[in-house]
Write a protein that holds these residues in place. Structure first.
Motif, PDB file in Angstrom:
ATOM      1  N   HIS A 163     103.430   7.895  85.395  1.00  0.00           N
ATOM      2  CA  HIS A 163     104.308   6.743  85.623  1.00  0.00           C
ATOM      3  C   HIS A 163     104.815   6.663  87.063  1.00  0.00           C
ATOM      4  O   HIS A 163     105.259   5.603  87.502  1.00  0.00           O
ATOM      5  N   LEU A 164     104.723   7.768  87.787  1.00  0.00           N
ATOM      6  CA  LEU A 164     105.098   7.718  89.200  1.00  0.00           C
ATOM      7  C   LEU A 164     104.115   6.859  90.008  1.00  0.00           C
ATOM      8  O   LEU A 164     104.464   6.346  91.073  1.00  0.00           O
ATOM      9  N   LYS A 165     102.923   6.655  89.460  1.00  0.00           N
ATOM     10  CA  LYS A 165     101.964   5.743  90.103  1.00  0.00           C
ATOM     11  C   LYS A 165     102.513   4.317  90.140  1.00  0.00           C
ATOM     12  O   LYS A 165     102.165   3.538  91.020  1.00  0.00           O
ATOM     13  N   MET A 182     110.497   8.107  93.611  1.00  0.00           N
ATOM     14  CA  MET A 182     109.819   9.012  92.686  1.00  0.00           C
ATOM     15  C   MET A 182     110.733  10.160  92.262  1.00  0.00           C
ATOM     16  O   MET A 182     110.817  10.491  91.075  1.00  0.00           O
ATOM     17  N   TYR A 194     113.320   2.815  86.109  1.00  0.00           N
ATOM     18  CA  TYR A 194     112.270   2.309  86.995  1.00  0.00           C
ATOM     19  C   TYR A 194     112.833   1.287  87.989  1.00  0.00           C
ATOM     20  O   TYR A 194     112.649   1.413  89.201  1.00  0.00           O
ATOM     21  N   ILE A 218     105.366   3.469  90.853  1.00  0.00           N
ATOM     22  CA  ILE A 218     106.261   3.384  92.010  1.00  0.00           C
ATOM     23  C   ILE A 218     105.450   3.493  93.294  1.00  0.00           C
ATOM     24  O   ILE A 218     105.544   2.642  94.175  1.00  0.00           O
ATOM     25  N   THR A 238     113.477   8.866  89.954  1.00  0.00           N
ATOM     26  CA  THR A 238     112.924   8.605  88.626  1.00  0.00           C
ATOM     27  C   THR A 238     112.836   9.894  87.809  1.00  0.00           C
ATOM     28  O   THR A 238     113.265   9.935  86.653  1.00  0.00           O
ATOM     29  N   VAL A 239     112.278  10.928  88.404  1.00  0.00           N
ATOM     30  CA  VAL A 239     112.116  12.202  87.688  1.00  0.00           C
ATOM     31  C   VAL A 239     113.477  12.792  87.327  1.00  0.00           C
ATOM     32  O   VAL A 239     113.703  13.201  86.180  1.00  0.00           O
ATOM     33  N   SER A 283     115.345   2.834  90.441  1.00  0.00           N
ATOM     34  CA  SER A 283     114.658   3.647  91.447  1.00  0.00           C
ATOM     35  C   SER A 283     113.979   2.776  92.497  1.00  0.00           C
ATOM     36  O   SER A 283     114.030   3.080  93.699  1.00  0.00           O
ATOM     37  N   THR A 298     105.286  11.531  82.664  1.00  0.00           N
ATOM     38  CA  THR A 298     106.154  11.168  83.780  1.00  0.00           C
ATOM     39  C   THR A 298     105.341  11.066  85.065  1.00  0.00           C
ATOM     40  O   THR A 298     105.518  10.128  85.845  1.00  0.00           O
ATOM     41  N   TRP A 299     104.446  12.020  85.287  1.00  0.00           N
ATOM     42  CA  TRP A 299     103.629  12.012  86.502  1.00  0.00           C
ATOM     43  C   TRP A 299     102.830  10.718  86.629  1.00  0.00           C
ATOM     44  O   TRP A 299     102.817  10.088  87.688  1.00  0.00           O
TER      45      TRP A 299
END
Length: 169
Positions: free
Chosen positions: A49-51, A87, A113, A53, A90-91, A116, A46-47
């Motif tokens: 994939h925050l890239k 972010m 995604y 965004i 999303t989480v 968000s 998950t972390w």
């Protein structure tokens, strides 16, 4: 040609969203280049994939800055808050649906995604159009972007051993 704030934010949403889709594959396309791994997901956590965004919003915001910074004194802070909103959303959405369904779904992940990203750009538009935002000085928000970049870099190199950073694959 002069475009409205709404038009530019819609175009920015589309560009940032498409960049995120492309960014998903760049690390593997680069032959798993370590420098690329700082900016693009190195695994399916998950972390990472925050890239998808954060960095697209940052890149598009730099372009928008040249159009809007003189008109909106809260521009940088609104964009930082937009990225953070996307972010967090999303989480929260990911772990909520995963907890309820017990299954990881690519369709749901893609939907989250785009929702968000849409929420980020809607917040951005509404905040800029209403001249609302934060009372933080722009300098603090510039540094917020810088700090978040370094946090992504550090946690890409040294991920903590908690679920947010664990690759399900």
């Amino acid at each position: 040609m002069k475009y409205s704030l709404k038009t530019i934010e819609i175009i920015s949403f589309i560009i940032a969203s498409l960049l995120g889709v492309i960014f998903h594959f760049i690390y593997s396309w680069s032959g798993e280049n370590a420098v690329a791994g700082l900016f693009f997901p190195v695994n399916e956590s998950t972390w990472e994939h925050l890239k998808l965004i954060f960095f697209p919003i940052l890149i598009v915001s730099i372009g928008e800055y040249f159009i809007f910074h003189a008109k909106y004194d809260n521009f940088i802070c609104v964009k930082l808050l937009s990225a953070l909103l996307a972010m967090v959303l999303t989480v929260v959405c990911f772990y909520t649906y995963l907890g309820v369904s017990g299954k990881n779904s690519d369709v749901m992940n893609i939907l989250i995604y785009f929702l968000s990203m849409a929420a980020a750009y809607r917040y951005s538009y509404r905040s800029l159009a209403g001249r609302k935002g934060t009372r933080l000085p722009s300098t603090a928000c510039y540094w917020g972007f810088v700090v978040l970049c370094f946090v992504f870099f550090i946690f890409s190199l040294f991920p903590p051993h908690i679920g947010l950073f664990a690759s399900p694959v």
